[in-house]
Each structure stands twice: as structure tokens, then as C-alpha cells.
Design a protein around this motif. Structure first.
Motif, PDB file in Angstrom:
ATOM      1  N   SER A 188       0.846  -1.182   0.000  1.00  0.00           N
ATOM      2  CA  SER A 188       0.000   0.000   0.000  1.00  0.00           C
ATOM      3  C   SER A 188       0.890   1.242   0.000  1.00  0.00           C
ATOM      4  O   SER A 188       2.089   1.166   0.287  1.00  0.00           O
ATOM      5  N   TYR A 189       0.277   2.391  -0.300  1.00  0.00           N
ATOM      6  CA  TYR A 189       1.072   3.614  -0.352  1.00  0.00           C
ATOM      7  C   TYR A 189       0.233   4.807   0.061  1.00  0.00           C
ATOM      8  O   TYR A 189      -1.004   4.764   0.081  1.00  0.00           O
ATOM      9  N   SER A 190       0.923   5.908   0.393  1.00  0.00           N
ATOM     10  CA  SER A 190       0.263   7.173   0.674  1.00  0.00           C
ATOM     11  C   SER A 190       1.228   8.312   0.367  1.00  0.00           C
ATOM     12  O   SER A 190       2.421   8.220   0.687  1.00  0.00           O
ATOM     13  N   ALA A 191       0.692   9.359  -0.242  1.00  0.00           N
ATOM     14  CA  ALA A 191       1.449  10.596  -0.440  1.00  0.00           C
ATOM     15  C   ALA A 191       0.756  11.745   0.278  1.00  0.00           C
ATOM     16  O   ALA A 191       1.069  12.913   0.032  1.00  0.00           O
ATOM     17  N   ASN A 192      -0.172  11.417   1.181  1.00  0.00           N
ATOM     18  CA  ASN A 192      -0.899  12.438   1.926  1.00  0.00           C
ATOM     19  C   ASN A 192       0.037  13.103   2.937  1.00  0.00           C
ATOM     20  O   ASN A 192       0.564  12.436   3.836  1.00  0.00           O
ATOM     21  N   PRO A 193       0.255  14.420   2.828  1.00  0.00           N
ATOM     22  CA  PRO A 193       1.236  15.094   3.703  1.00  0.00           C
ATOM     23  C   PRO A 193       0.923  14.961   5.189  1.00  0.00           C
ATOM     24  O   PRO A 193       1.845  14.785   6.007  1.00  0.00           O
ATOM     25  N   ASP A 194      -0.346  15.052   5.563  1.00  0.00           N
ATOM     26  CA  ASP A 194      -0.696  14.952   6.983  1.00  0.00           C
ATOM     27  C   ASP A 194      -0.431  13.546   7.521  1.00  0.00           C
ATOM     28  O   ASP A 194       0.086  13.374   8.634  1.00  0.00           O
ATOM     29  N   PHE A 195      -0.789  12.549   6.727  1.00  0.00           N
ATOM     30  CA  PHE A 195      -0.558  11.164   7.132  1.00  0.00           C
ATOM     31  C   PHE A 195       0.938  10.896   7.250  1.00  0.00           C
ATOM     32  O   PHE A 195       1.406  10.288   8.219  1.00  0.00           O
ATOM     33  N   ILE A 196       1.701  11.361   6.264  1.00  0.00           N
ATOM     34  CA  ILE A 196       3.152  11.173   6.288  1.00  0.00           C
ATOM     35  C   ILE A 196       3.762  11.851   7.507  1.00  0.00           C
ATOM     36  O   ILE A 196       4.641  11.281   8.175  1.00  0.00           O
ATOM     37  N   ALA A 197       3.283  13.051   7.830  1.00  0.00           N
ATOM     38  CA  ALA A 197       3.827  13.766   8.990  1.00  0.00           C
ATOM     39  C   ALA A 197       3.606  12.984  10.279  1.00  0.00           C
ATOM     40  O   ALA A 197       4.479  12.947  11.158  1.00  0.00           O
ATOM     41  N   TRP A 286       4.167   0.520   2.233  1.00  0.00           N
ATOM     42  CA  TRP A 286       4.277  -0.503   3.269  1.00  0.00           C
ATOM     43  C   TRP A 286       3.655  -1.809   2.809  1.00  0.00           C
ATOM     44  O   TRP A 286       2.816  -1.840   1.912  1.00  0.00           O
ATOM     45  N   ILE A 287       4.112  -2.888   3.440  1.00  0.00           N
ATOM     46  CA  ILE A 287       3.618  -4.226   3.138  1.00  0.00           C
ATOM     47  C   ILE A 287       3.093  -4.836   4.432  1.00  0.00           C
ATOM     48  O   ILE A 287       3.795  -4.881   5.451  1.00  0.00           O
ATOM     49  N   MET A 288       1.851  -5.299   4.383  1.00  0.00           N
ATOM     50  CA  MET A 288       1.211  -5.927   5.530  1.00  0.00           C
ATOM     51  C   MET A 288       0.826  -7.354   5.162  1.00  0.00           C
ATOM     52  O   MET A 288       0.348  -7.603   4.052  1.00  0.00           O
ATOM     53  N   THR A 289       1.060  -8.284   6.068  1.00  0.00           N
ATOM     54  CA  THR A 289       0.710  -9.679   5.823  1.00  0.00           C
ATOM     55  C   THR A 289      -0.383 -10.123   6.803  1.00  0.00           C
ATOM     56  O   THR A 289      -0.542  -9.523   7.869  1.00  0.00           O
ATOM     57  N   PRO A 290      -1.132 -11.183   6.454  1.00  0.00           N
ATOM     58  CA  PRO A 290      -2.244 -11.622   7.322  1.00  0.00           C
ATOM     59  C   PRO A 290      -1.785 -12.048   8.708  1.00  0.00           C
ATOM     60  O   PRO A 290      -2.526 -11.912   9.684  1.00  0.00           O
ATOM     61  N   ALA A 291      -0.577 -12.585   8.793  1.00  0.00           N
ATOM     62  CA  ALA A 291      -0.031 -13.022  10.072  1.00  0.00           C
ATOM     63  C   ALA A 291       1.482 -12.790  10.032  1.00  0.00           C
ATOM     64  O   ALA A 291       1.969 -11.963   9.258  1.00  0.00           O
ATOM     65  N   ASN A 292       2.219 -13.502  10.862  1.00  0.00           N
ATOM     66  CA  ASN A 292       3.659 -13.277  10.951  1.00  0.00           C
ATOM     67  C   ASN A 292       4.413 -14.596  10.896  1.00  0.00           C
ATOM     68  O   ASN A 292       5.400 -14.790  11.591  1.00  0.00           O
ATOM     69  N   SER A 293       3.945 -15.507  10.061  1.00  0.00           N
ATOM     70  CA  SER A 293       4.643 -16.775   9.890  1.00  0.00           C
ATOM     71  C   SER A 293       5.906 -16.561   9.065  1.00  0.00           C
ATOM     72  O   SER A 293       6.094 -15.506   8.440  1.00  0.00           O
ATOM     73  N   ARG A 336       3.744  -0.340  18.188  1.00  0.00           N
ATOM     74  CA  ARG A 336       2.283  -0.355  18.334  1.00  0.00           C
ATOM     75  C   ARG A 336       1.651   0.821  17.583  1.00  0.00           C
ATOM     76  O   ARG A 336       0.614   0.671  16.921  1.00  0.00           O
ATOM     77  N   ALA A 337       2.267   1.988  17.681  1.00  0.00           N
ATOM     78  CA  ALA A 337       1.708   3.174  17.040  1.00  0.00           C
ATOM     79  C   ALA A 337       1.675   3.035  15.524  1.00  0.00           C
ATOM     80  O   ALA A 337       0.678   3.368  14.877  1.00  0.00           O
ATOM     81  N   VAL A 338       2.758   2.542  14.930  1.00  0.00           N
ATOM     82  CA  VAL A 338       2.817   2.402  13.476  1.00  0.00           C
ATOM     83  C   VAL A 338       1.802   1.370  13.005  1.00  0.00           C
ATOM     84  O   VAL A 338       1.120   1.571  11.986  1.00  0.00           O
ATOM     85  N   HIS A 339       1.677   0.266  13.712  1.00  0.00           N
ATOM     86  CA  HIS A 339       0.682  -0.735  13.329  1.00  0.00           C
ATOM     87  C   HIS A 339      -0.734  -0.156  13.402  1.00  0.00           C
ATOM     88  O   HIS A 339      -1.568  -0.410  12.517  1.00  0.00           O
ATOM     89  N   ARG A 340      -0.992   0.623  14.423  1.00  0.00           N
ATOM     90  CA  ARG A 340      -2.317   1.243  14.549  1.00  0.00           C
ATOM     91  C   ARG A 340      -2.549   2.254  13.417  1.00  0.00           C
ATOM     92  O   ARG A 340      -3.619   2.250  12.776  1.00  0.00           O
ATOM     93  N   LEU A 341      -1.579   3.077  13.138  1.00  0.00           N
ATOM     94  CA  LEU A 341      -1.731   4.107  12.106  1.00  0.00           C
ATOM     95  C   LEU A 341      -1.884   3.518  10.712  1.00  0.00           C
ATOM     96  O   LEU A 341      -2.565   4.086   9.854  1.00  0.00           O
ATOM     97  N   LEU A 342      -1.266   2.367  10.482  1.00  0.00           N
ATOM     98  CA  LEU A 342      -1.345   1.738   9.161  1.00  0.00           C
ATOM     99  C   LEU A 342      -2.507   0.760   9.060  1.00  0.00           C
ATOM    100  O   LEU A 342      -2.674   0.098   8.037  1.00  0.00           O
ATOM    101  N   VAL A 350       2.660  -5.498   9.913  1.00  0.00           N
ATOM    102  CA  VAL A 350       3.366  -4.641   8.967  1.00  0.00           C
ATOM    103  C   VAL A 350       4.797  -5.152   8.881  1.00  0.00           C
ATOM    104  O   VAL A 350       5.556  -5.072   9.848  1.00  0.00           O
ATOM    105  N   GLN A 351       5.154  -5.698   7.739  1.00  0.00           N
ATOM    106  CA  GLN A 351       6.475  -6.300   7.580  1.00  0.00           C
ATOM    107  C   GLN A 351       7.515  -5.315   7.047  1.00  0.00           C
ATOM    108  O   GLN A 351       8.689  -5.419   7.389  1.00  0.00           O
ATOM    109  N   MET A 352       7.076  -4.397   6.194  1.00  0.00           N
ATOM    110  CA  MET A 352       8.001  -3.446   5.577  1.00  0.00           C
ATOM    111  C   MET A 352       7.380  -2.063   5.551  1.00  0.00           C
ATOM    112  O   MET A 352       6.183  -1.908   5.314  1.00  0.00           O
TER     113      MET A 352
END
Length: 376
Positions: A188-197, A286-293, A336-342, A350-352
Motif C-alpha cells: 500500500s502507499y500514501s502521499a498524503n502530507p498529513d498522514f506522512i507527517a 508498506w507491506i502488511m501480511t495476514p499473520a507473521n509466519s 504499536r503506534a505504526v501498526h495502529r496508524l497503518l 506490517v512487515q516493511m
């Protein structure tokens, strides 16, 4: 996927302290360390060697290049981890190292397809290694000629692919069409300035925590290769090169002791440089996977290197920023914060996390030659 590269200015004064011979030395660049990137030589007859000479150019954490290759029979190979190349402090469960195996396997597959071979992957054939990797194989690979296999356009970008850790040009927005194509391989991606900040605050906080946590910082400092001679002699880890580095080393202004000393100019300069570099975010991916196997981690590596190759073909710079995704205690809040925000929920992981933008042209990262990875 190398999480830190310092470009230090402390060496400038050193240029005035050396004669003509010294100036020659400070302007030298590594030579042997960049040899594996020269893929214009005639391809090996053995398809496995051809595939693996491309695979060793894959992005991987701290440029540790942990891949051990054992050739089996005439058409198979077993890939395992050099356990001395792991990062026990910042990657305590070998998650990032496993992602680096995913990037390696995918580049090998692309190279095999270019020669008309299908590469079948049997991941963790002896079972997933938990909680850390072991000497058991990460994957067994089988190469089979297939006249119907399709070659992929991404293959051509392999020798040009970089993890660009320089400051990006924030006056140039990344086009939506390009971001969509990069994420077309997964992610996934974002170029939204507020989100990036908002995300940037967590990224910079995690970087500073790593810098100021002695055990985490020393894991990087001990892997720094300072100057062309060290890089050529040991072409993995974090390379510090260029005239300023060479001059600073000759003048005694840059060494591992100073890079680890919070009171030194080198330490403080490096701390500021990292904040400036990692803060220059035009767009996030970013790359998110269903689990962490382990399978999820390998898949994240496959998706990431394909995105990196696509970005290269589109003229974009790309740089992984993994500090806020690491699993040591001091960065748990950022994690925890990054996982929540994404938007991760349940077992999702969130793997990457990487930045995209327009950066200056840079050279490749050092690599061990293929022979160094092949074991009997």
C-alpha cells in the motif's frame, strides 16, 4: 533494507593534513566489493549459478548477506542462514533476516525465468524455525527448463536497483500513477502530507531510540566498514566511504570508538544526518501480511524486492525504514503506534515500511562474491 548509513562531515579537516599520496588514498573507492554488480560477463552454463549471481544483489538487513547456498545434484539447491550474520538485538526473532531471504529467492526466480527455467520453491522443508532461524534450510529450490515460462520486465532492473539512503527532493511530488505501479506488486502507499507527517514522527522517534540505546547502536557500529580498505576486505555490513570518510579516518577523526561515543562530534553529526535523511519522505510504501509466519515474511520479501525493482524502472528512489517495526523492548511504543496508524488489526503484521521519492544517483552496496556463499 540496510537500516543505517552515516555520511559524516568530520573528515573534511583531514584533507589538509595529508600529502599527495594521502590525497590519492582518501579519494580511492572500493573495488572488489562492487565486482558482483558487473553482470555483463558471459553467463555461467549452470542455471543455478546464473540465478544466484543475480540473487546475491538482493536488499537485506544491514547488508549482512546471510545466504548460504549448497548445490544438490544437477538441478537443485538448498538455501540456509549463516547464523553469524543475524542481528540479535534489533531483529531478535530473525524476522527481517527472513524477509531478506524472500528478496534473494525472488531475484533468483526472475533470473531463472530469463533463461527459460522455472524455479520451484519448497520453503522451510523441515518446518518453520521458531522463534529464531536455525541451520535447517530456509528453502530448497529446483530448476526445471520450461519453454512456456514468461520472462519478466523487472529482471532488467536488478543491476540498477538501490536502497537510496540519501536526502530526497521534497519539492518533487511522486506521481500517483507511479505509486500505483509500485504497489501493484503488493503493498500500500500514501502521499498524503498529513498522514506522512504523523508516521514520520514515529519513524524519527524509533531511529533516535535505536541511536541512543547502547546495545542497538553498537550492533550497527560493530558492523561499520570505514573506508575503502575495510569495505573491500569485508564487503558486508554498513559501508562508510567517500573522500570525507577516508580523510577523517586518516586524521583520526572517524573510528568506531567515536561513532559509539555520545559526546563525540562524529556521533552527534551522525545523529542529525539520520534525522535529516529519514525525515525526507515524499511518499510512504508498506507491506502488511495476514499473520507473521515465516511464509508471510518470505512473501513480504518477494513483494518488497519487486516493488523496489519497479520503483527503479520508474526513476524513483526507495529506502526501507525498519526501526519502528523492530521488536526489541525500547521501540515497543513505536511498533504499536505504526501498526495502529497503518490499520493493522488482529494477527496482521506490517512487515516493511519504506519511503519513496526522488533522490540523487548513488552507487551499489558492497557484496561478497558468489563463491563466498557456496558451501560443499
Amino acid at each position: 533494507m540496510v537500516s543505517r548509513r552515516m555520511v559524516l562531515g568530520a573528515g573534511l579537516g583531514g584533507l589538509a593534513l595529508v600529502g599527495a599520496g594521502g590525497v590519492w588514498r582518501v579519494t580511492r573507492a572500493p573495488q572488489a566489493a562492487y565486482g558482483p554488480w558487473k553482470l555483463d560477463a558471459e553467463a555461467p552454463d549452470d542455471i543455478r549459478l546464473d540465478a544466484f549471481r543475480h540473487a546475491i544483489l538482493a536488499p537485506n538487513p544491514h547488508n549482512r548477506q546471510p545466504w548460504v547456498i549448497r548445490l544438490i545434484g544437477e538441478n537443485s539447491a538448498e538455501i540456509s542462514c549463516d547464523l553469524e550474520k543475524r542481528l540479535p538485538v534489533t531483529d531478535p526473532f530473525d524476522r527481517q533476516i527472513t524477509i531478506g531471504f524472500g528478496t534473494f529467492i525472488e531475484l533468483a526466480r526472475l533470473a531463472a525465468a530469463q533463461r527459460g527455467y522455472d524455479m520451484q520453491v519448497d520453503a522451510f522443508p523441515d518446518g518453520e524455525a521458531q522463534p529464531r532461524l536455525t541451520k535447517s534450510p530456509v528453502a530448497r529450490l529446483m530448476f526445471r527448463a520450461d519453454s512456456k515460462i514468461e520472462q519478466e520486465p523487472l529482471f532488467d532492473a536488478i543491476p540498477m536497483r538501490r536502497s537510496n539512503k540519501e536526502v530526497y527532493d521534497l519539492t518533487r511530488a511522486v506521481e500517483e500513477q507511479k505509486l500505483s505501479r509500485v504497489a501493484g506488486h503488493g503493498g500500500s502507499y500514501s502521499a498524503n502530507p498529513d498522514f506522512i507527517a504523523t508516521i514520520r514522527k514515529q519513524i524519527l522517534s524509533a531511529i533516535d531510540i535505536e541511536f541512543m540505546t547502547p546495545s542497538a547502536n553498537m550492533e550497527s557500529v560493530e558492523l561499520m566498514r570505514i573506508g575503502h580498505a575495510e569495505i573491500d576486505a569485508n564487503p558486508d555490513g554498513i559501508d562508510l566511504s567517500g573522500p570525507m570518510i577516508e580523510a577523517g579516518k586518516l586524521a583520526g577523526q572517524i573510528d568506531r570508538k567515536q561513532l559509539a561515543d555520545e559526546s563525540s562530534d562524529a556521533f552527534q553529526f551522525g545523529r542529525k544526518q539520520l534525522a535529516d535523511t529519514y525525515g525526507s519522505i515524499s511518499a510512504l510504501f508498506w507491506i502488511m501480511t495476514p499473520a507473521n509466519s515465516r511464509a508471510d515474511q518470505l512473501e513480504a520479501g518477494r513483494q518488497y524486492v519487486r516493488a523496489n525493482l519497479q520503483a527503479t524502472k520508474l526513476g524513483l528512489s526507495m529506502h526501507p525504514m525498519s526501526q519502528a517495526l523492530q521488536e526489541y523492548e525500547e521501540v515497543a511504543g513505536n511498533y504499536r503506534a505504526v501498526h495502529r496508524l497503518l490499520g493493522a488489526s488482529g494477527e496482521q503484521r506490517v512487515q516493511m515500511l519504506a519511503r519513496l521519492g526522488y533522490g540523487p544517483q548513488i552507487g551499489p552496496s558492497p557484496r561478497w562474491p558468489l563463491d563466498a556463499h557456496i558451501k560443499a
